[in-house]
Motif scaffolding. Structure first.
Motif, short mmCIF file in Angstrom:
data_model
loop_
_atom_site.label_atom_id
_atom_site.label_comp_id
_atom_site.label_asym_id
_atom_site.label_seq_id
_atom_site.Cartn_x
_atom_site.Cartn_y
_atom_site.Cartn_z
N TRP A 108 8.43 6.51 5.58
CA TRP A 108 9.56 6.03 6.00
C TRP A 108 10.16 4.60 5.35
O TRP A 108 11.48 4.13 4.98
CB TRP A 108 9.60 5.52 7.65
CG TRP A 108 8.71 4.47 8.22
CD1 TRP A 108 7.46 4.64 8.46
CD2 TRP A 108 9.04 3.29 8.23
NE1 TRP A 108 6.83 3.58 8.64
CE2 TRP A 108 7.80 2.71 8.49
CE3 TRP A 108 10.09 2.46 8.27
CZ2 TRP A 108 7.83 1.15 8.75
CZ3 TRP A 108 9.99 0.93 8.15
CH2 TRP A 108 8.86 0.51 8.63
N ARG A 109 9.25 3.82 4.84
CA ARG A 109 9.30 2.44 4.42
C ARG A 109 9.91 2.76 2.91
O ARG A 109 11.09 2.11 2.47
CB ARG A 109 8.03 1.57 4.23
CG ARG A 109 7.57 1.12 5.56
CD ARG A 109 6.25 0.72 5.60
NE ARG A 109 5.18 1.68 5.18
CZ ARG A 109 3.95 1.57 5.49
NH1 ARG A 109 3.47 0.33 5.51
NH2 ARG A 109 3.14 2.65 5.25
N ALA A 110 9.48 3.66 2.27
CA ALA A 110 9.69 4.13 0.73
C ALA A 110 11.21 4.54 1.05
O ALA A 110 12.28 4.43 0.33
CB ALA A 110 8.87 5.21 0.26
N SER B 73 11.38 0.39 -3.62
CA SER B 73 11.12 1.68 -2.58
C SER B 73 9.57 2.17 -3.26
O SER B 73 8.68 2.72 -2.58
CB SER B 73 11.91 2.76 -2.74
OG SER B 73 11.57 3.95 -2.12
N GLY B 74 9.10 1.95 -4.57
CA GLY B 74 7.89 2.11 -5.15
C GLY B 74 7.42 1.22 -6.24
O GLY B 74 8.18 0.27 -6.40
N PRO B 75 6.61 1.69 -6.96
CA PRO B 75 6.16 0.55 -8.12
C PRO B 75 6.85 0.62 -9.44
O PRO B 75 6.34 0.04 -10.24
CB PRO B 75 4.83 1.16 -7.95
CG PRO B 75 4.74 2.65 -7.87
CD PRO B 75 5.65 2.84 -6.96
N LEU B 76 7.90 1.42 -9.61
CA LEU B 76 8.32 1.81 -10.84
C LEU B 76 9.47 0.77 -11.23
O LEU B 76 10.30 0.35 -10.23
CB LEU B 76 8.86 3.05 -11.22
CG LEU B 76 7.79 4.39 -10.62
CD1 LEU B 76 8.26 5.64 -11.07
CD2 LEU B 76 6.50 4.24 -11.47
N GLY C 200 2.16 6.09 -8.89
CA GLY C 200 2.34 5.84 -7.40
C GLY C 200 3.29 7.08 -6.68
O GLY C 200 3.03 8.15 -6.87
N ASN C 201 4.42 6.47 -5.78
CA ASN C 201 5.03 7.51 -5.10
C ASN C 201 6.30 7.94 -5.76
O ASN C 201 7.05 8.60 -5.35
CB ASN C 201 5.55 6.91 -3.76
CG ASN C 201 6.51 5.78 -3.89
OD1 ASN C 201 6.95 5.15 -4.90
ND2 ASN C 201 6.54 4.97 -2.70
N ASP D 176 0.84 -1.04 0.02
CA ASP D 176 0.06 -0.09 0.05
C ASP D 176 0.85 1.34 -0.07
O ASP D 176 0.41 2.30 -0.69
CB ASP D 176 -1.00 -0.09 1.13
CG ASP D 176 -1.97 -0.78 1.06
OD1 ASP D 176 -2.29 -1.58 0.02
OD2 ASP D 176 -2.60 -1.32 2.00
N PHE D 177 2.02 1.27 0.81
CA PHE D 177 2.89 2.52 0.80
C PHE D 177 3.31 2.74 -0.47
O PHE D 177 3.90 4.05 -0.77
CB PHE D 177 3.82 2.14 1.84
CG PHE D 177 4.94 1.52 1.55
CD1 PHE D 177 6.25 1.69 0.71
CD2 PHE D 177 5.11 0.22 1.48
CE1 PHE D 177 7.29 1.36 0.23
CE2 PHE D 177 6.44 -0.77 1.47
CZ PHE D 177 7.39 -0.13 0.41
#
Length: 325
Positions: free
Chosen positions: A13-15, A171-174, A164-165, A5-6
């Motif tokens: 902080w997770r990303a 760290s993200g969806p890319l 996304g982020n 979800d993040f």
């Protein structure tokens, strides 16, 4: 596997903690693309790809492009890596003799619309398609594959989720940074309703030179009356919730929805459980076209399929690019 979800929230902080790994992933992708020596085929290659992982609508886009190209008098063939299939290829998909385990679910679905080739080596797949009479190649999910020269690259993105982020895996969806991915694109297609398109436009500053097409997935009119039908819906696609929402929008009474992982194997145990639950609930089993091709032949008669098609608002920008090939 479900996306965290993040990935689709403001950077937290997770990303940030995973950013060093994302940087390594991005550099590795860039290095692989820069060092490649793409092979140019004897016919134009149109790549339908994405920057995100997961479902963005590539398969409906390929189907729509098949129709568009045929309308222009061309004979398109599709080339896919055949994710989830056991065959290395190159092999032309035959929906009568191949299964999803052989060639992957998406190529099996696409083979109903145009000659489709599965090949772990995209260049060999493209060469086989040309030898078989292809006048243009649709390269499915090949934006980060540098082995074959692309004459036109179309990047597809889900308008609601966007990028996304905007961080790179994990760290993200890319798969790569937005700027790098769009720099190699000739056009961008965002898929979603008007609300989603407005949100996407508001969150993304796209390159001025990049044509931006918009489209929406709409249910194919098959004569089925979904209104008030009690259904147990299951879907193993990138975003199962979109499928469930489409059913509800048609008036179906979705008494249970079962989201599955993308490309998830439909085991006997899973299907037996779903059939039992449907009987208990007095509901009809319903799934997507992509999931339907993974169903065992003995089970298909128990399941209805809701097909969707891509409706592009204005093809003009794409048609201009097509005329340049």
């Amino acid at each position: 596997m479900k996306s965290p979800d993040f990935w689709y929230r403001p950077v937290d902080w997770r990303a940030r903690a995973l950013s060093p790994l994302g940087s390594i992933y991005a550099k590795a992708t860039a290095r692989r693309i820069i060092k490649a020596n793409p092979i140019k085929l004897d016919v134009p290659v149109i790549c339908v790809g994405n920057i995100n992982v997961g479902g963005t609508g590539k398969t409906p886009t390929v189907i729509a492009l098949v129709e568009r190209l045929r309308g222009s008098g061309l004979t398109p063939h599709i080339v896919s890596k055949g994710y989830g299939g056991r065959l290395d290829g190159p092999v032309q998909v035959n929906e009568r003799t191949h299964s999803a385990n052989d060639v992957g679910d998406e190529p099996l679905l696409l083979s109903a619309f145009a000659p489709t080739w599965v090949s772990k080596d995209r260049t060999q797949g493209g060469q086989a398609a040309v030898a078989a009479g292809a006048e243009v190649i649709l390269l499915d999910d090949g934006h980060q594959n540098p082995s074959i020269h692309k004459d036109l690259s179309l990047v597809v993105v889900d308008a609601m989720r966007g990028f996304g982020n905007k961080r790179v895996l994990p760290s993200g969806p890319l798969r790569e940074p937005v700027e790098a991915g769009l720099a190699r694109a000739d056009a961008l297609l965002s898929i979603g309703n008007q609300k989603a398109q407005a949100r996407f436009a508001g969150l993304n500053d796209l390159p001025a030179r990049l044509p931006h097409l918009t489209g929406q997935l709409t249910p194919l009119q098959t004569g089925m009356d979904w209104a008030d039908m009690r259904v147990l819906a299951f879907a193993g696609i990138g975003m199962p919730d979109k499928f469930f929402a489409t059913l509800k929008g048609l008036g179906a009474d979705v008494v249970h929805q079962e989201p599955l992982d993308d490309h998830q194997t439909l085991s006997d145990a899973l299907l037996s459980r779903l059939a039992s639950e449907a009987t208990t609930l007095g509901a009809q089993l319903v799934t997507t076209e992509k999931d339907a091709v993974r169903l065992p032949a003995s089970f298909k008669s128990q399941v209805l399929t809701l097909p969707v098609r891509l409706a592009v608002e204005d093809w003009a920008a794409f048609d201009v690019l097509l005329q340049k090939l």
